[in-house]
Design an enzyme around this catalytic site. Structure first.
Site, mmCIF file in Angstrom:
data_model
loop_
_atom_site.group_PDB
_atom_site.id
_atom_site.type_symbol
_atom_site.label_atom_id
_atom_site.label_comp_id
_atom_site.label_asym_id
_atom_site.label_seq_id
_atom_site.Cartn_x
_atom_site.Cartn_y
_atom_site.Cartn_z
ATOM 1 N N SER A 30 0.735 -1.233 -0.031
ATOM 2 C CA SER A 30 -0.127 0.023 0.013
ATOM 3 C C SER A 30 0.870 1.269 -0.012
ATOM 4 C CB SER A 30 -0.772 -0.125 1.186
ATOM 5 O OG SER A 30 -0.099 0.090 2.531
ATOM 6 N N THR A 162 -38.460 28.822 -9.012
ATOM 7 C CA THR A 162 -38.593 27.648 -8.599
ATOM 8 C C THR A 162 -39.028 26.857 -9.822
ATOM 9 O OG1 THR A 162 -41.320 28.100 -8.610
ATOM 10 C CG2 THR A 162 -39.760 28.651 -6.655
ATOM 11 N N HIS A 163 -38.825 25.505 -9.974
ATOM 12 C CA HIS A 163 -39.021 24.474 -11.097
ATOM 13 C C HIS A 163 -38.426 25.008 -12.359
ATOM 14 C CE1 HIS A 163 -41.891 22.526 -8.536
ATOM 15 N NE2 HIS A 163 -42.359 23.930 -8.170
ATOM 16 N N ASN A 292 -16.869 27.516 -23.412
ATOM 17 C CA ASN A 292 -17.487 26.529 -22.744
ATOM 18 C C ASN A 292 -17.228 26.783 -21.173
ATOM 19 O OD1 ASN A 292 -18.621 25.367 -25.132
ATOM 20 N ND2 ASN A 292 -16.777 24.263 -25.241
ATOM 21 N N GLU A 297 -18.231 22.577 -15.289
ATOM 22 C CA GLU A 297 -18.879 21.303 -15.457
ATOM 23 C C GLU A 297 -18.041 20.102 -15.132
ATOM 24 O OE1 GLU A 297 -20.841 22.518 -19.834
ATOM 25 O OE2 GLU A 297 -18.865 21.464 -20.051
#
Length: 468
Positions: A30, A162-163, A292, A297
């Protein structure tokens, strides 16, 4: 064909006739993962050696040789001159083996009354306590970036959603302060986790404690722990502190993902609410016009790792009997990955927010669509003693009427509004203008600029205290 007899590990191989098979050795090593515990391991060993001297288990001369050797090893590792040997399995045996070469017989006494079981549990706690502080400081830095932006835009109005549908007007500063509150809870969780992490298992030995007169309380003080463990069996097998930190980091990850999702939406050409700095965006290999929001992201996508790591740790622990089992070697890969990702993401998101430029005019324009002050009109009728449910019904009819005319309710004439209820008078205009309606929501937690500025002042004071 006669197999070559493998050399046994000199640190634990006394009862073995042959060393470990190459595949088994490679599979079980390890050191490539846990070697990052070297500082904590050396710190713990120096303090432990001092306690051995207090217990008259080593001499002053032996203590001096051990400490000198450990400090030399620390130098070698920092300068990248240390030879990590996978055959020695882990960070602990690599350091002890090198210490024996440097310090001779004295080094062979360092493990008196100590097991790798309580050693690794101590190292991991020390390492994660330090990392908890580092992540906490990065959270504070991100909150400071948010506060700076929120203070500038405490009066800038935008649609609250909202939504993902236009709901009511808020200020941009108020929305940013919602992010601040998420991170404030994250900070609190980290402090709570660190409090329970600050329990020293060293002195528990393999599982039953030690027969030697080790002053555990003094040892804990030397290492910066607040308490010592009360049960040796639990101490060497407990990884709750890893689970709790992993859980806190996964919640941080969820918050960062939600923030990044909003930034991604806002920076789209359809919304055009913010413009991101070039240094946190990339282009397209085929479309020359593209800019972008890749960093946001990647944070959004990468936070899945913190959730997966938590699930991995929970799965690892759920069937382990007391006390130590080699399965616990696997805990470090999970938690180290979450720690590294969280540190990078917090620093990167602070950079994104610092360079983010809001398009306040576009936000303001969007506050004049979507019948955004319908709730304020209902509140107006309530203030005229109409029951809220009745007011809700009346305003719903007004909205339906306005939409048939392809108009917003604030564009309707007062006389037209009065056809739905005689309670409406000229003063209703103050309830239909989004730039005026936000001023009324000045209770604690509301979006009124005065309240947002007050919230920012309180937040600044809180962060100042944490920095001191």
């Amino acid at each position: 064909m006669v197999r070559e007899k493998k050399k046994v590990n000199p640190l634990w191989g006394g009862r073995f006739n042959s060393g470990v098979n190459d595949l088994a050795q490679s599979f079980s090593s390890s050191v490539e993962i846990d070697k990052r515990l070297f500082k904590a391991d050396i710190q713990g060993s120096i303090a432990y050696a001092e306690i051995l001297k207090e217990a008259n288990l080593i001499s002053s001369s032996e203590l001096s040789k051990i400490k000198k050797g450990l400090k030399k090893i620390l130098e070698e590792i920092i300068q990248n001159k240390f030879n990590w040997d996978p055959a020695l399995e882990d960070v602990h045996m690599n350091i002890e083996s090198r210490l024996t070469t440097i310090s001779g017989t004295a080094a062979k006494k360092i493990h008196t009354g100590r097991s790798r079981n309580d050693q690794v549990a101590t190292d991991l706690r020390l390492f994660l306590m330090e990392k908890t502080d580092d992540i906490s400081n990065l959270l504070i830095s991100l909150q400071e970036s948010i506060l700076l932006k929120a203070e500038i835009h405490a009066d800038s109005i935008m649609p609250g959603l909202t939504h993902l549908q236009i709901a009511q007007p808020v200020t941009f500063g108020h929305h940013l302060m919602a992010w601040y509150e998420m991170l404030a809870r994250d900070y609190s969780r980290l402090q709570d986790a660190k409090e329970r992490m600050s329990v020293m298992p060293l002195g528990s030995a393999a599982l039953s404690g030690t027969r030697f007169n080790i002053d555990r309380k003094l040892l804990a003080k030397k290492l910066g722990f607040k308490e010592i463990s009360k049960n040796s069996m639990d101490a060497v097998s407990d990884r709750d502190f890893v689970l709790e930190l992993a859980s806190s980091l996964s919640i941080i990850g969820i918050h960062l993902s939600r923030v990044c999702e909003e930034i991604i939406i806002w920076s789209s050409s359809q919304y055009n609410y913010v413009n991101l700095s070039d240094e946190v965006c990339t282009g397209s290999s085929i479309m020359p016009q593209k800019k972008n929001p890749d960093m946001t992201e990647l944070i959004r996508g990468g936070t899945s790792k913190t959730i997966a790591n938590l699930m991995g740790l929970l799965s690892l622990m759920k069937n382990l009997p007391l006390t130590y089992n080699r399965d616990l070697q696997e805990d470090k890969a999970f938690i180290f990955n979450s720690v590294d990702f969280t540190e990078d993401s917090l620093a990167l998101l602070a950079l994104v927010i610092e360079g983010m430029q809001p398009n306040t005019e576009k936000m303001r324009q969007d506050c004049f669509i979507g019948q955004i002050t319908a709730t304020d009109l209902a509140d107006y009728l309530v203030e005229k003693n109409m029951p809220f449910r009745k007011a809700h019904e009346v305003v719903g009819k007004i909205v339906a009427h306005a939409e048939t005319k392809k108009m917003q309710i604030f564009e309707l004439e007062i006389s037209e509004l009065r056809k739905f209820t005689k309670l409406i008078e000229d003063d209703v205009v103050n309830y239909l203008n989004p730039e005026k309606t936000i001023l009324a929501r000045k209770q604690t937690g509301g979006t009124a600029p005065t309240q947002v500025k007050r919230e920012i002042r309180v937040a600044k004071n809180a962060l100042s205290k944490r920095r001191s």
